[in-house]
Design an enzyme around this catalytic site. Structure first.
Site, mmCIF file in Angstrom:
data_model
loop_
_atom_site.group_PDB
_atom_site.id
_atom_site.type_symbol
_atom_site.label_atom_id
_atom_site.label_comp_id
_atom_site.label_asym_id
_atom_site.label_seq_id
_atom_site.Cartn_x
_atom_site.Cartn_y
_atom_site.Cartn_z
ATOM 1 N N LYS A 1 87.398 49.859 17.071
ATOM 2 C CA LYS A 1 85.979 49.799 16.701
ATOM 3 C C LYS A 1 85.411 51.199 16.506
ATOM 4 O O LYS A 1 84.629 51.435 15.582
ATOM 5 C CB LYS A 1 85.208 49.021 17.780
ATOM 6 C CG LYS A 1 85.580 47.537 17.801
ATOM 7 C CD LYS A 1 85.170 46.827 19.077
ATOM 8 C CE LYS A 1 85.678 45.388 19.076
ATOM 9 N NZ LYS A 1 85.419 44.669 20.325
ATOM 10 N N GLN B 1 82.558 45.189 25.951
ATOM 11 C CA GLN B 1 83.892 44.657 25.664
ATOM 12 C C GLN B 1 84.330 43.671 26.749
ATOM 13 O O GLN B 1 84.241 43.954 27.934
ATOM 14 C CB GLN B 1 84.897 45.811 25.566
ATOM 15 C CG GLN B 1 86.306 45.372 25.201
ATOM 16 C CD GLN B 1 86.387 44.787 23.809
ATOM 17 O OE1 GLN B 1 85.863 45.345 22.855
ATOM 18 N NE2 GLN B 1 87.048 43.657 23.688
ATOM 19 N N ASP C 1 77.388 41.385 18.888
ATOM 20 C CA ASP C 1 78.504 40.466 19.128
ATOM 21 C C ASP C 1 78.104 39.016 18.846
ATOM 22 O O ASP C 1 78.969 38.148 18.702
ATOM 23 C CB ASP C 1 78.991 40.585 20.574
ATOM 24 C CG ASP C 1 80.398 41.142 20.671
ATOM 25 O OD1 ASP C 1 81.097 41.167 19.647
ATOM 26 O OD2 ASP C 1 80.799 41.552 21.769
#
Length: 294
Positions: free
Chosen positions: A49, A93, A116
């Protein structure tokens, strides 16, 4: 059989975003990447990312608290990022340590920074077809893969294997939407579904996100169907230096000869997840700028 190349399509999206960001004046989009601990898979994902951000021109703010951080301390970190106007998106994460409630963490992130797409409000906006919300990156990537591969879902039967909040449920909602390239009839199957093969064999488009290595076999798939394999599983393999090989939820060798299109693992859905995170971040940036100048 046509192989749907996720790497190629993701690279196209990254290039589009790079061109868009290049036209921006003032500060660039910014995402905070929060990784708790040093889980090897998490380290790898965050690194990918970070690299995508650098390629596009997105600023990535890296925050790596120790695995021993308490839930309240993590909340305090998120709260600080929520109120920072220079941060457009926040990603925590997963997986998180067992002493931290993932759902509570997802809800703690401000909905307008939830790139997300896991926040309750964004899931609600998806159900209401409100485009101001953020869609979870993997199902959003699946829809991009299908559209950019010329697969129109209108009137088709989409069967989703899996009912997770991260993939299965949002993928079903996206396919149902009253929008071009959607308007599908959707069936969601899961571990308690009876006569599973009879249902999956009806699918014009089969999305496998069940988390079981090579679970979908040729007898479960209609000839000519489009198959999207979301699974990433490690299977022992003594011929590999690593001692394992990556495989999806679909038994590719037997399924691929009879289908019209299929995604490989790796190189299918995976690269799209990162690309769509970047797309959500640029969207959050645009919305943030619009709200601060209004």
């Amino acid at each position: 059989m046509e192989l749907i190349d996720g790497n190629k399509i993701a690279a196209t999206i990254i290039a589009e975003l790079k061109a868009e960001v290049a036209t921006s004046t003032g500060r660039k989009p910014c995402i905070a990447l929060v990784r708790v601990g040093d889980d090897p898979a998490s380290v790898s994902y965050v690194t990918k990312k970070e690299k995508a951000c650098a390629e596009i021109g997105i600023t990535s703010r890296l925050i790596f608290p120790a695995v021993t951080i308490s839930q309240d301390e993590l909340f305090a970190t998120i709260d600080q990022l929520n109120t920072d106007d220079t941060v457009d998106g926040i990603l925590v994460q997963s997986p998180l340590p067992k002493h931290i409630n993932e759902i509570a963490v997802f809800r703690r992130i401000a909905a307008h920074k939830d790139v997300d797409g896991f926040h309750t409000m964004n899931l609600g906006k998806l159900a209401q077809e409100d485009d101001t919300g953020f869609v979870a990156c993997t199902p959003a990537g699946i829809m991009e893969l299908l559209q950019r591969s010329g697969v129109n879902l209108t009137g088709k039967h989409v069967v989703v294997l899996g009912r997770s909040l991260i993939v299965g449920k949002p993928a079903g909602l996206l396919a149902l939407q009253r929008k071009p390239w959607a308007n599908a009839t959707v069936t969601i199957c899961h571990s308690q579904t009876t006569n599973l093969a009879a249902i999956t064999k009806q699918a014009d488009i089969l999305i496998a996100a069940i988390g079981k290595a090579e679970f979908v076999t040729a007898d479960m798939v209609k000839p000519g169907a489009v198959v999207i394999d979301v699974g990433v599983n490690r299977v022992p393999d003594d011929t590999k230096k690593s001692g394992f090989r990556l495989t999806g939820d679909v038994h590719f060798p037997t399924v691929s000869p009879s289908v019209s299109k299929i995604t490989p693992v790796p190189g299918g859905v995976g690269p799209m997840t990162v690309a769509m995170l970047m797309k959500n971040t640029v969207k959050a940036y645009r919305q943030n700028l619009a709200s601060t100048t209004a």
